[in-house]
Enzyme design. Structure first.
Site, PDB file in Angstrom:
ATOM      1  N   CYS A 208     -21.645  -2.460 -15.358  1.00  0.00           N
ATOM      2  CA  CYS A 208     -21.458  -2.181 -13.924  1.00  0.00           C
ATOM      3  C   CYS A 208     -22.377  -2.997 -13.030  1.00  0.00           C
ATOM      4  O   CYS A 208     -22.100  -3.156 -11.847  1.00  0.00           O
ATOM      5  CB  CYS A 208     -21.631  -0.693 -13.641  1.00  0.00           C
ATOM      6  SG  CYS A 208     -23.324  -0.172 -13.281  1.00  0.00           S
TER       7      CYS A 208
ATOM      8  N   CYS B  15     -31.664   1.334 -12.673  1.00  0.00           N
ATOM      9  CA  CYS B  15     -30.601   0.601 -13.369  1.00  0.00           C
ATOM     10  C   CYS B  15     -31.124  -0.207 -14.554  1.00  0.00           C
ATOM     11  O   CYS B  15     -30.365  -0.505 -15.486  1.00  0.00           O
ATOM     12  CB  CYS B  15     -29.898  -0.343 -12.400  1.00  0.00           C
ATOM     13  SG  CYS B  15     -28.989   0.479 -11.074  1.00  0.00           S
TER      14      CYS B  15
ATOM     15  N   SER C 180       0.810  -1.211   0.000  1.00  0.00           N
ATOM     16  CA  SER C 180       0.000   0.000   0.000  1.00  0.00           C
ATOM     17  C   SER C 180       0.843   1.260   0.000  1.00  0.00           C
ATOM     18  O   SER C 180       1.677   1.469   0.883  1.00  0.00           O
ATOM     19  CB  SER C 180      -0.928   0.016   1.221  1.00  0.00           C
ATOM     20  OG  SER C 180      -1.773  -1.119   1.234  1.00  0.00           O
TER      21      SER C 180
ATOM     22  N   CYS D 158     -18.244 -11.025   2.718  1.00  0.00           N
ATOM     23  CA  CYS D 158     -17.361 -10.031   2.097  1.00  0.00           C
ATOM     24  C   CYS D 158     -16.696  -9.261   3.214  1.00  0.00           C
ATOM     25  O   CYS D 158     -17.268  -9.097   4.301  1.00  0.00           O
ATOM     26  CB  CYS D 158     -18.187  -9.094   1.206  1.00  0.00           C
ATOM     27  SG  CYS D 158     -17.287  -7.670   0.549  1.00  0.00           S
ATOM     28  N   ASP D 159     -15.480  -8.760   2.988  1.00  0.00           N
ATOM     29  CA  ASP D 159     -14.799  -8.056   4.074  1.00  0.00           C
ATOM     30  C   ASP D 159     -15.354  -6.654   4.299  1.00  0.00           C
ATOM     31  O   ASP D 159     -14.980  -5.997   5.270  1.00  0.00           O
ATOM     32  CB  ASP D 159     -13.283  -8.011   3.860  1.00  0.00           C
ATOM     33  CG  ASP D 159     -12.854  -7.281   2.622  1.00  0.00           C
ATOM     34  OD1 ASP D 159     -13.659  -7.161   1.683  1.00  0.00           O
ATOM     35  OD2 ASP D 159     -11.697  -6.830   2.572  1.00  0.00           O
TER      36      ASP D 159
END
Length: 439
Positions: free
Chosen positions: A325, A316, A124, A275-276
């Site tokens: 997307c 959408c 990072s 999911c994190d």
């Protein structure tokens, strides 16, 4: 149950970190484990994960080690981990490991291990010192020099790595300078993540987060800097995904896929989440020491998460960019308090980016002006039309921007295989080498 595209993120130290970056999205997880002052994963959890993950028969066994700061586990933990992985591997298997780090703990021993075991490392850094100011130690000391020292070590030991750049208020106005920083430091592989963390009220974001308009400006200008550089070997993950989509192939990034069921996050004690970005009690699927991953994937909590994540706002349905997307990342709606019929946070940004990028790619590919990028696009178009890639983009090499071949020694995992097959090394001769090493 088979789960061919499943990936796993493991958080062996949970939220614990030796830095204190102002925009960290994972720090709030500490409230979930208030009694764990020093969370550390036991090898029995690693063993259970490897056994249960392999039983799902994924096409590629991909484990990402993240945090917090996963190197706080120490090098011996990872040495034992690769032994456990090898024990659970079947003929033809290859456990692929990636490690996201701030670089603080990296030294020669770490890098020798990472290189020998083919870890893909993400380090990072957000750009030159003024733009990296958000990344700091608990005492306020800036972390730029530490990151650059880590990069030098990874290069010296020929560890395959990329840099992760968070787009925050510190660097959002300087995409050209960030790309120049990558070039000046010979950093060919990068990924960019927008800081879009929740604020104090619904729909608001934190002080370091960026707006949709800022994100669109940054990414279109970054893309133009990449075009002007005219060197396809500079791999930017989002640009690579746009190239996949431009040529009608599936993207690699989950943000651009309609299926939100191919990732699991495993905490230090074996707790599993979808999911994190959703490590919260209401999303906890179970624990690998008491249940199997197969049971959790078939459970009501996971099925409800997937169903809700894939339910798109009405706006959408008629959008021309929906096939690209798919409504965007679920966290850009629910985590920001945007209702099911509200506009996803980065919606307008993505419309602008897709419109700009696809038009420019067509212009370059069909243009008369010679350039390396034009040649690359035409070659890729020809190879896709000739069927050199399978429909999933995984059975054969997808049109990712090619890495420059290493000078001497074995090729990197994502380099073109030197046998000339057109596949990535890890999917071709590298796989044979890994299989032979386990016999």
């Amino acid at each position: 149950m088979k789960k061919p595209n499943l990936g796993v993120l493991i958080k062996p130290v949970s939220h614990d970190c030796n830095m204190a970056c102002d925009y960290c999205y994972y720090r709030p997880v500490s409230a979930l484990y208030p009694d764990a002052q020093r969370p550390r994963m036991g090898l029995e959890v690693v063993d259970a994960v490897c056994e249960q993950y392999r039983a799902l028969e994924p096409r590629e066994t991909k484990i990402g080690w993240q945090g917090g700061e996963p190197t706080l586990m120490g090098l011996e933990f990872f040495r034992r981990t690769v032994e456990i992985e090898a024990r659970h591997a079947r003929p033809g298997d290859c456990f692929g490991n990636s490690l996201q780090t701030n670089g603080v703990a990296l030294n020669d021993d770490w890098c020798r291990f990472l290189a020998a075991n083919h870890f893909l490392v993400g380090l990072s850094v957000d750009g030159p010192p003024p733009m990296n100011a958000v990344r700091r130690f608990p005492n306020g000391k800036p972390a730029f020099e530490t990151a650059m020292r880590g990069i030098a070590l990874l290069k010296r030991h020929r560890v395959e790595f990329n840099v992760l750049v968070v787009i925050s208020t510190a660097n959002v106005d300087h995409p050209e300078e960030v790309f120049a920083f990558l070039r000046e430091n010979d950093l060919h592989y990068s990924q960019f993540i927008p800081c879009t963390e929740p604020g104090q009220v619904a729909g608001a974001v934190s002080e370091h987060s960026i707006t949709a308009a800022q994100y669109a400006d940054f990414m279109t200008r970054l893309f133009e800097a990449w075009v002007a550089n005219d060197e396809p070997s500079y791999y930017v993950r989002r640009i690579d995904n746009w190239l996949h989509q431009f040529f009608g192939l599936p993207p690699e990034c989950c943000e651009y896929r309609e299926d939100c069921s191919n990732l699991l996050t495993i905490e230090w004690n074996g707790d599993v989440y979808p999911c994190d970005f959703f490590v919260e009690e209401r999303y906890r699927l179970g624990n690998v020491l008491g249940q199997t991953l197969e049971q959790m994937l078939g459970g009501a909590t996971f099925r409800r998460f997937v169903r809700e994540a894939e339910r798109l706002p009405a706006m959408c349905e008629e959008c021309e960019w929906l096939p690209y997307c798919h409504g965007g990342c679920y966290r850009h709606r629910i985590k920001l308090g945007i209702g099911p019929q509200g506009q996803p946070y980065l919606c307008e940004a993505k419309k602008r980016v897709f419109g700009h990028v696809f038009a420019r790619l067509r212009q370059i590919k069909d243009g008369a002006a010679p350039s390396r990028l034009r040649d690359f696009l035409r070659k890729t178009e020809h190879e896709v039309a000739a069927g050199l890639w399978g429909p999933t983009g995984t059975a054969r090499q997808a049109p990712a921007v090619a890495r420059p071949a290493p000078t001497g020694g074995a090729p990197g995992r994502n380099d073109p295989c030197p046998c000339g097959s057109g596949r990535k090394y890890k999917h071709c001769c590298g796989k044979l080498v890994a299989d032979h090493g386990r016999r």
